[in-house]
Design a protein around this motif. Structure first.
Motif, PDB file in Angstrom:
ATOM      1  N   ILE A  48      35.488  35.673  44.867  1.00  0.00           N
ATOM      2  CA  ILE A  48      34.442  36.205  44.002  1.00  0.00           C
ATOM      3  C   ILE A  48      33.515  37.159  44.744  1.00  0.00           C
ATOM      4  CG2 ILE A  48      32.782  34.329  44.369  1.00  0.00           C
ATOM      5  CD1 ILE A  48      33.623  35.935  40.979  1.00  0.00           C
ATOM      6  N   LEU A  51      35.295  40.397  44.735  1.00  0.00           N
ATOM      7  CA  LEU A  51      35.517  40.927  43.392  1.00  0.00           C
ATOM      8  C   LEU A  51      34.250  41.539  42.801  1.00  0.00           C
ATOM      9  CD1 LEU A  51      37.946  41.028  41.473  1.00  0.00           C
ATOM     10  CD2 LEU A  51      37.098  38.944  40.408  1.00  0.00           C
ATOM     11  N   LEU A  52      33.090  41.001  43.163  1.00  0.00           N
ATOM     12  CA  LEU A  52      31.831  41.468  42.582  1.00  0.00           C
ATOM     13  C   LEU A  52      31.022  42.335  43.534  1.00  0.00           C
ATOM     14  CD1 LEU A  52      30.651  38.237  40.710  1.00  0.00           C
ATOM     15  CD2 LEU A  52      31.937  40.175  39.814  1.00  0.00           C
ATOM     16  N   LEU A  59      28.854  42.482  35.171  1.00  0.00           N
ATOM     17  CA  LEU A  59      30.217  42.111  35.554  1.00  0.00           C
ATOM     18  C   LEU A  59      30.267  40.663  36.026  1.00  0.00           C
ATOM     19  CD1 LEU A  59      33.071  43.226  35.731  1.00  0.00           C
ATOM     20  CD2 LEU A  59      32.612  43.875  38.093  1.00  0.00           C
ATOM     21  N   ASN A  60      29.228  40.204  36.672  1.00  0.00           N
ATOM     22  CA  ASN A  60      29.164  38.808  37.111  1.00  0.00           C
ATOM     23  C   ASN A  60      29.220  37.877  35.910  1.00  0.00           C
ATOM     24  OD1 ASN A  60      28.802  36.533  38.747  1.00  0.00           O
ATOM     25  ND2 ASN A  60      26.580  36.659  38.617  1.00  0.00           N
ATOM     26  N   THR A  63      32.766  37.557  34.435  1.00  0.00           N
ATOM     27  CA  THR A  63      33.835  37.097  35.319  1.00  0.00           C
ATOM     28  C   THR A  63      33.957  35.577  35.290  1.00  0.00           C
ATOM     29  OG1 THR A  63      33.473  38.986  36.791  1.00  0.00           O
ATOM     30  CG2 THR A  63      34.703  37.124  37.688  1.00  0.00           C
ATOM     31  N   LYS A  65      35.066  32.065  36.806  1.00  0.00           N
ATOM     32  CA  LYS A  65      35.185  31.563  38.174  1.00  0.00           C
ATOM     33  C   LYS A  65      36.001  30.269  38.200  1.00  0.00           C
ATOM     34  CE  LYS A  65      31.186  34.116  38.459  1.00  0.00           C
ATOM     35  NZ  LYS A  65      30.377  34.630  37.335  1.00  0.00           N
ATOM     36  N   GLY A  76      37.583  34.501  41.419  1.00  0.00           N
ATOM     37  CA  GLY A  76      37.226  35.106  40.140  1.00  0.00           C
ATOM     38  C   GLY A  76      38.446  35.734  39.503  1.00  0.00           C
ATOM     39  N   ARG A  78      39.576  38.768  37.531  1.00  0.00           N
ATOM     40  CA  ARG A  78      38.941  40.080  37.431  1.00  0.00           C
ATOM     41  C   ARG A  78      38.589  40.429  35.989  1.00  0.00           C
ATOM     42  NH1 ARG A  78      44.539  43.081  38.990  1.00  0.00           N
ATOM     43  NH2 ARG A  78      45.515  43.032  36.938  1.00  0.00           N
ATOM     44  N   ALA A  79      37.366  40.960  35.820  1.00  0.00           N
ATOM     45  CA  ALA A  79      36.914  41.490  34.537  1.00  0.00           C
ATOM     46  C   ALA A  79      36.917  43.009  34.551  1.00  0.00           C
ATOM     47  CB  ALA A  79      35.511  40.966  34.213  1.00  0.00           C
ATOM     48  N   HIS A 109      37.698  38.918  30.154  1.00  0.00           N
ATOM     49  CA  HIS A 109      36.253  38.789  30.013  1.00  0.00           C
ATOM     50  C   HIS A 109      35.885  37.375  29.580  1.00  0.00           C
ATOM     51  CE1 HIS A 109      35.566  43.398  29.324  1.00  0.00           C
ATOM     52  NE2 HIS A 109      35.969  43.097  30.545  1.00  0.00           N
TER      53      HIS A 109
END
Length: 387
Positions: A48, A51-52, A59-60, A63, A65, A76, A78-79, A109
């Motif tokens: 994560i 990814l962020l 976006l957090n 996402t 987890k 995470g 991915r979004a 999402h």
């Protein structure tokens, strides 16, 4: 609850539509190849913190987890694929020059954007790394336009923005910068009354800041008119002048047949984008079809700051608006192991024809094809007859 029901805002894609999406994916990736973009395929899940990296809070929240059973660290799903592409450029490829990368893959999402949106998207896009000039912005916008043209869309509108205008206004006032989320929410709704009332909500906010925010909330519409008005009515600080100059150069570089608009109060991606941003709209889609823009230095989280600009779209959404029930024609062939029959079928398939053999005891029930011809044996030769 029936065990075949899917979670909310998720759906299966059935044969005819799935084939349509796959054909479109191939066409677009082939287009990107002609521009010199290299295809990369990052994993669906990763740590994560990677990814962020360099992204905003939106976006957090989107996402999902989970805990990695091997390492105990948080993963995470991915979004958005853009941070992954930045990681590949900065950490794995680590090239000195300009890098062009494209991608296509599923993203998920945690929550839908609205009641009609899917939570699973097929994201396709392209990114340019290593060039900070407006030339890269122009190439990315031109490729985004060619993307929807290749898909078959001829009528569209391109909206431009530059977060540097609003960012310069807010950052010049300490009281405003301490309440940026509130200001952005008002600008998003173009709530002029709410902006003027900020003097009673935010202590020590300057009157000239409120006036600039009020002005910028109305700066949308025709490109030349908006930029001219912005130069006359907004403060002449380097951030605002630089943003308006970049927009004007880009506007003059675009072809005359592109329908252009501008919205200097567009705050989407404010915390992420560093330069020119754009959105593409087309009739038949209720919201933005393509979004993109400049996001310099996101790669610094991976040890290397790089100029970057790109765009992405949901291929499923694009395909759904173009989707028709036209089915390809197919040839029906009898079951058999006769060498001449098998050779005939093989040759037809090598020529790109769809040939479906009937299995013993049943007629094929495919909904994806129209059987308009069949193979028949006539005078010892396998021939195609119309049905």
């Amino acid at each position: 609850m029936s065990n075949w029901l899917l979670p909310e805002n998720l759906a299966d894609i059935l044969p005819v539509e799935a084939r349509h999406i796959e054909k479109l994916r191939h066409k677009l990736l082939d287009l990107y190849k002609t521009y010199g973009f290299e295809l990369v395929c990052p994993p669906l899940v990763e740590y994560i913190d990677s990814l962020l990296s360099g992204t905003g809070s939106d976006l957090n929240l989107q996402t999902c987890k989970l805990v990695d059973q091997l390492s105990g660290r948080t993963l995470g799903i991915r979004a958005d694929m853009t941070p992954q592409i930045s990681r590949i450029d900065a950490h794995l490829l680590n090239r000195d020059g300009i890098t062009r990368l494209c991608y296509c893959g599923n993203v998920f999402h945690a929550l839908p954007n609205d009641f009609l949106s899917s939570r699973e998207l097929l994201q396709i896009g392209a990114e340019i790394y290593g060039h900070a000039g407006v030339e890269a912005d122009f190439e990315i916008i031109q490729l985004a336009i060619d993307t929807i043209k290749t898909a078959g869309i001829s009528t569209y509108k391109l909206d431009l923005c530059h977060p540097g205008v609003i960012r310069s206004i807010i950052n010049s006032d300490h009281a405003a910068s301490a309440n940026v989320d509130l200001i952005l929410s008002l600008l998003k709704e173009k709530d002029v009354a709410g902006i003027l009332e900020l003097s009673g909500v935010i202590k020590n906010i300057r009157s000239d800041t409120l006036e600039s925010l009020k002005i910028v909330s109305s700066l949308y519409g025709d490109t030349e008119t908006v930029i001219s008005l912005a130069r006359k009515s907004l403060p002449s600080n380097p951030g605002i002048i630089g943003a308006l100059d970049a927009l004007q150069i880009l506007i003059h570089s675009l072809e005359d047949d592109v329908e252009l608009g501008i919205d200097l109060a567009d705050v989407s991606g404010y915390g992420y984008h560093s330069g020119v941003t754009f959105s593409l709209y087309a009739e038949g889609w209720r919201d933005t079809l393509v979004k993109g823009g400049r996001y310099d230095n996101v790669g610094i989280a991976f040890g290397r700051a790089r100029a970057a600009t790109g765009f992405s779209l949901d291929l499923r959404k694009l395909a759904r608006g173009l989707f028709t029930m036209e089915k390809p024609s197919a040839i029906l062939a009898p079951w058999g192991r006769d060498k001449d029959l098998l050779t005939c079928i093989k040759n037809l398939r090598q020529d790109g024809q769809i040939v479906i053999q009937m299995l013993p005891g049943g007629y094929p029930s495919q909904d994806e094809f129209v059987f308009d011809r069949k193979l028949v044996l006539f005078d010892g030769i396998w021939q195609i007859n119309d049905l």
